[in-house]
Design a protein around this motif. Sequence first.
Motif, mmCIF file in Angstrom:
data_model
loop_
_atom_site.group_PDB
_atom_site.id
_atom_site.type_symbol
_atom_site.label_atom_id
_atom_site.label_comp_id
_atom_site.label_asym_id
_atom_site.label_seq_id
_atom_site.Cartn_x
_atom_site.Cartn_y
_atom_site.Cartn_z
ATOM 1 N N MET A 82 0.866 -1.187 0.000
ATOM 2 C CA MET A 82 0.000 0.000 0.000
ATOM 3 C C MET A 82 0.897 1.230 0.000
ATOM 4 O O MET A 82 2.077 1.154 0.333
ATOM 5 N N VAL A 83 0.344 2.384 -0.407
ATOM 6 C CA VAL A 83 1.151 3.584 -0.630
ATOM 7 C C VAL A 83 0.559 4.789 0.100
ATOM 8 O O VAL A 83 -0.634 5.050 0.009
ATOM 9 N N PHE A 84 1.433 5.508 0.802
ATOM 10 C CA PHE A 84 1.097 6.834 1.324
ATOM 11 C C PHE A 84 1.810 7.869 0.458
ATOM 12 O O PHE A 84 2.925 7.635 -0.002
ATOM 13 N N THR A 85 1.186 9.027 0.259
ATOM 14 C CA THR A 85 1.884 10.155 -0.348
ATOM 15 C C THR A 85 2.008 11.234 0.716
ATOM 16 O O THR A 85 1.357 11.174 1.758
ATOM 17 N N ASN A 86 2.861 12.240 0.467
ATOM 18 C CA ASN A 86 2.937 13.334 1.434
ATOM 19 C C ASN A 86 2.962 14.713 0.790
ATOM 20 O O ASN A 86 2.946 15.720 1.471
ATOM 21 N N VAL A 87 2.943 14.776 -0.544
ATOM 22 C CA VAL A 87 2.861 16.033 -1.278
ATOM 23 C C VAL A 87 1.829 15.846 -2.387
ATOM 24 O O VAL A 87 1.813 14.822 -3.063
ATOM 25 N N LEU A 88 0.969 16.855 -2.591
ATOM 26 C CA LEU A 88 -0.080 16.733 -3.605
ATOM 27 C C LEU A 88 0.435 16.856 -5.031
ATOM 28 O O LEU A 88 -0.106 16.248 -5.941
ATOM 29 N N ASN A 89 1.462 17.662 -5.242
ATOM 30 C CA ASN A 89 1.922 17.939 -6.605
ATOM 31 C C ASN A 89 3.445 17.831 -6.716
ATOM 32 O O ASN A 89 4.124 18.815 -6.996
ATOM 33 N N PRO A 90 3.991 16.632 -6.520
ATOM 34 C CA PRO A 90 5.446 16.489 -6.516
ATOM 35 C C PRO A 90 6.070 16.759 -7.884
ATOM 36 O O PRO A 90 5.499 16.432 -8.919
ATOM 37 N N ARG A 91 7.234 17.392 -7.851
ATOM 38 C CA ARG A 91 8.072 17.584 -9.029
ATOM 39 C C ARG A 91 9.512 17.352 -8.606
ATOM 40 O O ARG A 91 9.922 17.821 -7.535
ATOM 41 N N SER A 92 10.268 16.683 -9.417
ATOM 42 C CA SER A 92 11.665 16.415 -9.091
ATOM 43 C C SER A 92 12.461 17.702 -8.916
ATOM 44 O O SER A 92 13.310 17.801 -8.038
ATOM 45 N N ALA A 93 12.201 18.709 -9.742
ATOM 46 C CA ALA A 93 12.984 19.947 -9.728
ATOM 47 C C ALA A 93 12.468 20.985 -8.731
ATOM 48 O O ALA A 93 13.050 22.058 -8.612
ATOM 49 N N VAL A 94 11.380 20.670 -8.011
ATOM 50 C CA VAL A 94 10.803 21.627 -7.062
ATOM 51 C C VAL A 94 10.828 21.013 -5.668
ATOM 52 O O VAL A 94 10.212 19.970 -5.439
ATOM 53 N N ASN A 95 11.516 21.673 -4.729
ATOM 54 C CA ASN A 95 11.588 21.189 -3.356
ATOM 55 C C ASN A 95 10.301 21.576 -2.628
ATOM 56 O O ASN A 95 10.017 22.760 -2.457
ATOM 57 N N ARG A 96 9.528 20.574 -2.196
ATOM 58 C CA ARG A 96 8.256 20.826 -1.517
ATOM 59 C C ARG A 96 8.233 20.219 -0.115
ATOM 60 O O ARG A 96 7.174 19.898 0.409
ATOM 61 N N LYS A 97 9.407 20.065 0.505
ATOM 62 C CA LYS A 97 9.465 19.476 1.846
ATOM 63 C C LYS A 97 8.694 20.293 2.869
ATOM 64 O O LYS A 97 8.252 19.764 3.878
ATOM 65 N N SER A 98 8.492 21.570 2.623
ATOM 66 C CA SER A 98 7.715 22.407 3.544
ATOM 67 C C SER A 98 6.216 22.283 3.293
ATOM 68 O O SER A 98 5.413 22.887 3.996
ATOM 69 N N GLU A 99 5.827 21.488 2.300
ATOM 70 C CA GLU A 99 4.413 21.360 1.926
ATOM 71 C C GLU A 99 3.825 19.997 2.266
ATOM 72 O O GLU A 99 2.741 19.656 1.794
ATOM 73 N N TYR A 100 4.552 19.186 3.068
ATOM 74 C CA TYR A 100 4.015 17.874 3.441
ATOM 75 C C TYR A 100 2.659 18.045 4.112
ATOM 76 O O TYR A 100 2.469 18.919 4.947
ATOM 77 N N ARG A 101 1.729 17.189 3.751
ATOM 78 C CA ARG A 101 0.397 17.204 4.360
ATOM 79 C C ARG A 101 0.247 15.987 5.262
ATOM 80 O O ARG A 101 0.619 14.876 4.901
ATOM 81 N N GLN A 102 -0.333 16.229 6.424
ATOM 82 C CA GLN A 102 -0.474 15.158 7.406
ATOM 83 C C GLN A 102 -1.595 14.193 7.025
ATOM 84 O O GLN A 102 -2.664 14.603 6.589
ATOM 85 N N THR A 103 -1.324 12.916 7.198
ATOM 86 C CA THR A 103 -2.314 11.855 7.017
ATOM 87 C C THR A 103 -2.402 11.108 8.339
ATOM 88 O O THR A 103 -1.386 10.680 8.883
ATOM 89 N N ILE A 104 -3.629 10.959 8.847
ATOM 90 C CA ILE A 104 -3.841 10.245 10.107
ATOM 91 C C ILE A 104 -4.699 9.015 9.837
ATOM 92 O O ILE A 104 -5.756 9.112 9.219
ATOM 93 N N VAL A 105 -4.217 7.874 10.309
ATOM 94 C CA VAL A 105 -4.975 6.623 10.226
ATOM 95 C C VAL A 105 -5.383 6.291 11.658
ATOM 96 O O VAL A 105 -4.542 6.001 12.505
ATOM 97 N N ARG A 106 -6.679 6.360 11.920
ATOM 98 C CA ARG A 106 -7.193 6.197 13.280
ATOM 99 C C ARG A 106 -7.229 4.732 13.719
ATOM 100 O O ARG A 106 -7.139 3.806 12.916
ATOM 101 N N LYS A 107 -7.419 4.544 15.001
ATOM 102 C CA LYS A 107 -7.376 3.251 15.682
ATOM 103 C C LYS A 107 -8.157 2.166 14.931
ATOM 104 O O LYS A 107 -9.305 2.362 14.543
ATOM 105 N N GLY A 108 -7.490 1.026 14.744
ATOM 106 C CA GLY A 108 -8.155 -0.161 14.223
ATOM 107 C C GLY A 108 -8.438 -0.168 12.736
ATOM 108 O O GLY A 108 -9.024 -1.123 12.228
ATOM 109 N N ALA A 109 -8.035 0.866 12.004
ATOM 110 C CA ALA A 109 -8.321 0.920 10.565
ATOM 111 C C ALA A 109 -7.458 -0.080 9.808
ATOM 112 O O ALA A 109 -6.357 -0.431 10.234
#
Length: 192
Positions: A82-109
């Motif tokens: 399975m795959v998690f992402t952390n940036v909506l619009n990744p580009r190799s030439a654009v640094n978006r480390k400050s744009e990571y979006r949080q993903t929360i997986v709640r109990k028992g999922a």
Amino acid sequence: MTSYFVHPSAIIDEGCEIGEGVKIWHFSHLMSGCKIGRECNLGQNVFISSNVILGNNVKVQNNVSIYEGVICEDDVFLGPSMVFTNVLNPRSAVNRKSEYRQTIVRKGATIGANATIICGNEIGAYAFIGAGAVVTEPVTPYALVVGNPGRQIGWMSEHGSRLHFNEENIAFCEVSGKQYILHNNTVRSSNG
């Protein structure tokens, strides 16, 4: 002596917090700053990035990468590849480390094999994401989500059984016998 198991081929960077009873298998890599709760099982070829938090008893199957911004609460199951992402619009030439979006997986999922979770979404407690689903929006607790894009097709119990609600909006888990109530498109167990 450590209170957890690490296969000799795994790499654990300095500064990881690893709980008692954890098992880390072949070719896995944990980066500095991650926090792994008690009794977790990290399968073969698992990657855990810095600042990732896994609760207690999280099961991570083979070939899963968990990137910065992901939090999994207790008893979460992450299926193979399975795959998690952390940036909506990744580009190799654009640094978006400050744009990571949080993903929360709640109990028992549960997140099934080869499913993709687009960053910035919350997976509700005891939700069940089917194999290969692509989750593009938040998922309600106890929801059963399948397809691409993911859509809710029903409800699941805490034991992973499909719930079938009667005319009074009551359902019983086929495994545990526990009662669930559906009200205003929200499911809750009868004792919670």
